[in-house]
Enzyme design. Structure first.
Site, PDB file in Angstrom:
ATOM      1  N   GLU B  53       0.954  -1.442  -0.098  1.00  0.00           N
ATOM      2  CA  GLU B  53      -0.026  -0.199   0.069  1.00  0.00           C
ATOM      3  C   GLU B  53       0.885   1.310   0.356  1.00  0.00           C
ATOM      4  O   GLU B  53       1.125   2.878  -0.330  1.00  0.00           O
ATOM      5  CB  GLU B  53      -0.834   0.172   1.425  1.00  0.00           C
ATOM      6  CG  GLU B  53      -2.049  -1.058   1.255  1.00  0.00           C
ATOM      7  CD  GLU B  53      -1.936  -2.060   1.204  1.00  0.00           C
ATOM      8  OE1 GLU B  53      -0.322  -2.837   1.623  1.00  0.00           O
ATOM      9  OE2 GLU B  53      -2.419  -3.487   1.602  1.00  0.00           O
ATOM     10  N   PHE B 115     -11.847  -7.118  13.831  1.00  0.00           N
ATOM     11  CA  PHE B 115     -10.259  -8.164  13.022  1.00  0.00           C
ATOM     12  C   PHE B 115     -10.087  -6.956  12.374  1.00  0.00           C
ATOM     13  O   PHE B 115     -11.195  -6.125  11.406  1.00  0.00           O
ATOM     14  CB  PHE B 115     -11.278  -8.875  12.024  1.00  0.00           C
ATOM     15  CG  PHE B 115      -9.929  -9.508  11.369  1.00  0.00           C
ATOM     16  CD1 PHE B 115      -8.678  -9.624  12.060  1.00  0.00           C
ATOM     17  CD2 PHE B 115     -10.964  -9.601   9.839  1.00  0.00           C
ATOM     18  CE1 PHE B 115      -8.228 -10.088  11.357  1.00  0.00           C
ATOM     19  CE2 PHE B 115      -9.505  -9.708   9.236  1.00  0.00           C
ATOM     20  CZ  PHE B 115      -8.618 -10.242   9.380  1.00  0.00           C
ATOM     21  N   GLN B 116      -9.518  -6.720  12.356  1.00  0.00           N
ATOM     22  CA  GLN B 116      -8.821  -5.426  10.957  1.00  0.00           C
ATOM     23  C   GLN B 116      -9.001  -3.790  11.361  1.00  0.00           C
ATOM     24  O   GLN B 116      -8.938  -3.376  10.636  1.00  0.00           O
ATOM     25  CB  GLN B 116      -8.599  -5.466   9.527  1.00  0.00           C
ATOM     26  CG  GLN B 116      -7.798  -6.992   8.832  1.00  0.00           C
ATOM     27  CD  GLN B 116      -7.297  -6.858   7.642  1.00  0.00           C
ATOM     28  OE1 GLN B 116      -8.263  -7.097   6.558  1.00  0.00           O
ATOM     29  NE2 GLN B 116      -6.352  -7.757   7.292  1.00  0.00           N
ATOM     30  N   LYS B 165     -17.325  -0.858   6.291  1.00  0.00           N
ATOM     31  CA  LYS B 165     -18.264  -1.729   5.077  1.00  0.00           C
ATOM     32  C   LYS B 165     -19.453  -1.841   4.524  1.00  0.00           C
ATOM     33  O   LYS B 165     -19.811  -1.814   3.823  1.00  0.00           O
ATOM     34  CB  LYS B 165     -17.051  -3.471   5.120  1.00  0.00           C
ATOM     35  CG  LYS B 165     -17.552  -4.248   4.141  1.00  0.00           C
ATOM     36  CD  LYS B 165     -16.862  -5.489   4.837  1.00  0.00           C
ATOM     37  CE  LYS B 165     -17.012  -6.329   3.513  1.00  0.00           C
ATOM     38  NZ  LYS B 165     -16.642  -7.747   3.740  1.00  0.00           N
ATOM     39  N   MET B 482      23.804   9.297   1.691  1.00  0.00           N
ATOM     40  CA  MET B 482      24.081  10.775   2.978  1.00  0.00           C
ATOM     41  C   MET B 482      23.785  10.144   3.584  1.00  0.00           C
ATOM     42  O   MET B 482      24.984  11.285   5.194  1.00  0.00           O
ATOM     43  CB  MET B 482      22.825  11.049   2.510  1.00  0.00           C
ATOM     44  CG  MET B 482      22.342  12.125   3.207  1.00  0.00           C
ATOM     45  SD  MET B 482      23.410  13.702   2.616  1.00  0.00           S
ATOM     46  CE  MET B 482      22.477  14.184   0.342  1.00  0.00           C
TER      47      MET B 482
END
Ligand SMILES: Cc1cc2nc3c(=O)[nH]c(=O)nc-3n(C[C@H](O)[C@H](O)[C@H](O)COP(=O)(O)OP(=O)(O)OC[C@H]3O[C@@H](n4cnc5c(N)ncnc54)[C@H](O)[C@@H]3O)c2cc1C
Ligand SMILES: Cc1ncc(C[n+]2csc(CCOP(=O)(O)OP(=O)(O)O)c2C)c(N)n1
Lengths: 163, 579
Positions: B53, B115-116, B165, B482
């Site tokens: 993602e 959940f999630q 959802k 760097m």
């Protein structure tokens, strides 16, 4: 310098955390914060008391204005305004302390709103400094509990904060 | 035409269509399955399946930076949403318009550690321009309209729309009508500048004897390169760009004195230090730019044009603030300048240019051109040559990013795509995929380092799936260069954990992903390898270029130093004359 910033914002869930989150994320100081709906239920009025140099206060007001939920705000400290805070203070009221508490309550134009054989609850409103003064005047050992609403304020005269 | 009844998921698709969205970058999961099903049943919006993602947000971001249109992302709840956060913060710090649609657990179970479930609105609050939690299917269309408006107007930025959802349930249909216009009483960004302030600024500008124009990302974001160029040409003043502003003024023009700041040119930083009027345009006085604040532009008047009032006088006090969009403000200024009887003091300006040319003579971008090792600066110069200066260049974060900025003079805006504010390693590859989708016929090059590229490497797979023929120029110095440079300068060369001694064989790796890999080890091979890569139009080519591991980025203003305290490249004229 102490500033009282009055904010009109959308009465959305999460609006309060946007303001408090802004203060903590940017390290600004909050002395008190009060919030409640206005006569228009879609709007909340929030009052934040903060301290900072002119430059910090300028950033605070700019950052607050940038929050999408904020409709308008004013820095009350910039003009004539009325400032009020409500305090309820529970004190021991036995023996000599009983009459002393009552006397102080009168001097500070408070009301005794609850009485038991050994305690009073005194209700006072005023500028935060007046409430501080009452606390200082009371004997430290006589104070059982203090609750304060935090400061709210309103500009004097016809000007006001509305959409 | 009657009003149609649609499910929340279908409404979402229709909103994207109405907004003219071409691509949505995403990754599926439980909370967004209704949305994915609706996605499957339409063909207006093309979905790009990333491999992580974070890649989705960077790809959408790259697309947005290059095309000027908002980037759109779709991720699932919980881990999908948290994986997107780095990309959201990246877009936020650089003011890039993104719409991130995140799935959320069904409304009735929100707050139950379902959940999630994560509080996406809470997590992203400090790194979005705004976010919304949709509470009912009937709110989706209006919320999306608001999201697009907020993301793309004023100072742009990412907006998260968190969608539980149950609000996308296919069996619950509501009437759909997409609002043409929407207004929010709490959101009214300023467009035009204050006339009086603009006039005052023009007066100050024409009184300057040692003027300097300092412009930034706001000119790119505000599509005002044309106005900036006209303004600068009309005045004949020197101009510098921030890292984010590169390309907004043609870098090959003689009035351009290079980038300023920590790794800016000697002439740009000295001119900042010595100027008497500073004209800041869509730039935010970032600490990489100002250096030591108490010694920033010590004797000058500052004019600042910015659409965000909070950018003005945030770190540096400004004398003439102008809140407004650069485009209309500059247009107004140009008009006033053209009509003005007052003229800039020509003699003083001529003297000023003489001084600037003197600084230019220090040759601050000097490097050893005779080296037997491949110098990274040489690779970038060669890249410029073989692409005719006309490529879209994305970068990751580190030395390679600075070299790309210094040695690839951008003449057009939106060609230089990099993470400046957050400095997110892993940005370059997915961003290049997004850019290439926006401009399939253009050369898109990702300049990276062997450490950065490994942070979003999985997107090589996305590049194959969508056939985005990007070219990856990996300046492989076997160090987090760097970090190594800072350790060399500030920690007596104690290279604590900045060395990578288990670097993969990038050629094989590229091949295993179905791409072309080319190893380049000699300076003499650089040009041919780059040419060959560019010839393979439709293929993604990974050029693993083994560079001098000891090379540093110069000039450098170390932390806490002022603009006139630069460290210059060993061997440059400046390093000898100023020693
Ligand atoms: C390793 C590394 C090194 C770096 N070194 C340097 C360096 O040497 N020099 C350097 O410059 N940077 C450097 N940076 C980048 C630096 O961190 C900042 O990201 C950058 O300086 C900010 O650029 P900017 O001022 O143009 O602002 P941006 O972040 O591009 O912000 C744009 C400003 O314009 C305003 N704006 C947006 N749209 C409009 C509009 N339409 N009209 C008017 N105003 C608008 C915004 O409100 C904002 O204030 C470095 C970054 C990294 C990772
Ligand atoms: C996600 C992330 N982690 C850490 C850093 C700190 N950091 C900045 S530059 C850099 C090294 C980059 O090395 P490489 O990609 O090889 O580029 P080079 O500097 O060698 O060109 C690191 C670790 C960062 N910017 N981003």
């Amino acid at each position: 310098m102490r500033h009282i910033i009055s904010i009109l914002m959308e009465n959305e869930s999460g609006a309060l955390s946007r303001v408090s989150g802004l203060f903590s994320a940017r390290g600004y100081n909050i002395e008190s914060l009060t919030v409640a709906p206005t006569e228009d239920p879609t709007l909340s009025r929030m009052t934040v008391v903060t301290r900072g140099s002119d430059r910090i206060i300028e950033q605070i007001t700019k950052q607050l204005n940038k929050l999408v939920d904020v409709v308008k705000l004013i820095d009350l400290s910039e003009s004539e305004h009325i400032e009020r805070e409500l305090m309820m203070i529970k004190v021991r009221a036995e023996g000599d302390a009983r009459s002393e508490a009552k006397r102080l309550c009168e001097i500070f134009r408070g009301n005794i709103v609850d009485v038991t054989a050994s305690s009073y609850i005194i209700e006072v409103t005023g500028a935060a400094s007046k409430l501080d003064a009452l606390i200082a005047a009371l004997d430290e050992n006589s104070i059982i509990e203090v609750v304060r609403s935090g400061t709210t304020g309103i500009p004097r005269g016809l000007t006001g904060l509305h959409v | 035409m009657g009003i149609v009844e649609l499910s929340g998921a279908e409404i979402l698709m229709r909103c994207l269509k109405e907004e003219g969205v071409e691509y949505i970058f995403g990754y599926p999961g439980g909370a967004v399955l209704h949305i994915y099903d609706a996605l499957f049943q339409q063909d207006d919006v093309k979905h790009i399946l990333v491999r992580h993602e974070q890649g989705a947000t960077h790809a959408a971001d790259g697309y947005a930076r290059a095309t000027g249109k908002p980037g759109v992302v779709l991720v699932t709840s919980g881990p999908g949403a948290t994986n997107a956060v780095t990309g959201i913060a990246t877009a936020y710090l650089d003011s890039i318009p993104l719409i991130v649609i995140s799935g959320q657990v069904p409304s009735p179970v929100i707050g139950s550690d379902a959940f999630q479930e994560v509080d996406m609105v809470g997590i992203t609050r400090p790194c979005v321009k705004h976010n919304f939690l949709v509470k009912d299917v009937s709110e989706i269309a209006e919320t999306m309209k608001k999201a697009f408006m907020v993301a793309t107007t004023g100072r742009p930025g990412p907006v998260v729309v968190d969608i539980p959802k149950d609000t996308t349930d296919p069996s619950i249909k509501v009437p759909f009508k997409y609002p043409k216009q929407i207004s929010m009483r709490s959101y009214n960004p300023v467009v035009k500048g204050h006339k009086g302030q603009i006039k005052k600024a023009v007066d100050v500008i024409l009184e300057a004897e040692r003027p300097m124009i300092y412009s930034g990302g706001g000119v790119v974001l505000g599509n005002a390169a044309k106005e900036l160029t006209e303004f600068t040409k009309h005045l004949g003043y020197p101009i510098t760009n921030t890292l984010m502003g590169l390309g907004a003024y043609p870098a090959t023009d003689s009035q351009f004195v290079g980038m300023l700041g920590m790794h800016g040119t000697y002439e740009a930083n000295m001119a900042m230090h010595e100027c008497d009027v500073l004209i800041a345009i869509g730039a935010r006085f970032d600490d990489r730019v100002t250096g030591k604040l108490s010694e920033f532009c010590p004797n000058c008047k500052i004019i600042h044009i910015d659409v965000d009032p909070s950018s003005i006088s945030k770190t540096v006090r400004v004398d003439v603030p102008i809140v407004g969009e650069v485009k209309p403000v500059l247009a107004e200024m140009i008009e006033l300048l053209k009509g003005s009887k007052k003229k800039a003091p020509a003699k003083a300006i001529k003297e000023w240019w003489k001084q600037i040319d003197e600084w230019r003579r220090m040759d601050c971008l000097h490097y050893d051109r005779g080296s037997e090792l491949i110098k990274p600066q040489f690779v970038i110069e060669t890249l410029y040559e073989v692409t005719g200066g006309d490529a879209y260049v994305t970068s990751d974060v580190g030395q390679h990013q600075m070299w790309a900025a210094q040695y690839y003079p951008f003449d057009k805006p939106r060609r230089w795509i990099n993470s400046g504010g957050l400095g997110t390693m892993g940005f370059g590859l997915p961003a290049a995929i997004g850019v290439k989708l926006g401009y399939p016929d253009s050369d898109v090059v990702c300049v990276t380092g062997e450490a950065s590229i490994q942070m979003c490497l999985q997107e090589l797979s996305t590049a194959l799936q969508y056939n985005t023929g990007i070219k990856i120029v990996n300046l492989n110095n076997r160090f987090m260069g760097m970090v190594r440079q800072w350790q060399e300068f500030s920690y007596e060369s104690r290279y604590s954990h900045s060395y990578l001694d288990t670097i993969p064989d990038f050629v094989k790796l590229a091949e295993s992903y179905g791409h072309v890999g080319i190893l380049v080890e000699k300076p003499g091979d650089v040009k041919d390898a780059l040419k060959e890569a560019l010839k393979l139009k439709d293929r993604t080519v990974f050029l693993d270029i083994i560079t001098d591991p000891t090379e540093n980025v110069y000039p450098m203003i170390e932390a806490g130093k002022a603009h006139n305290e630069m460290r210059l490249a060993p061997g440059s004229i400046g390093s000898r004359e100023l020693a």
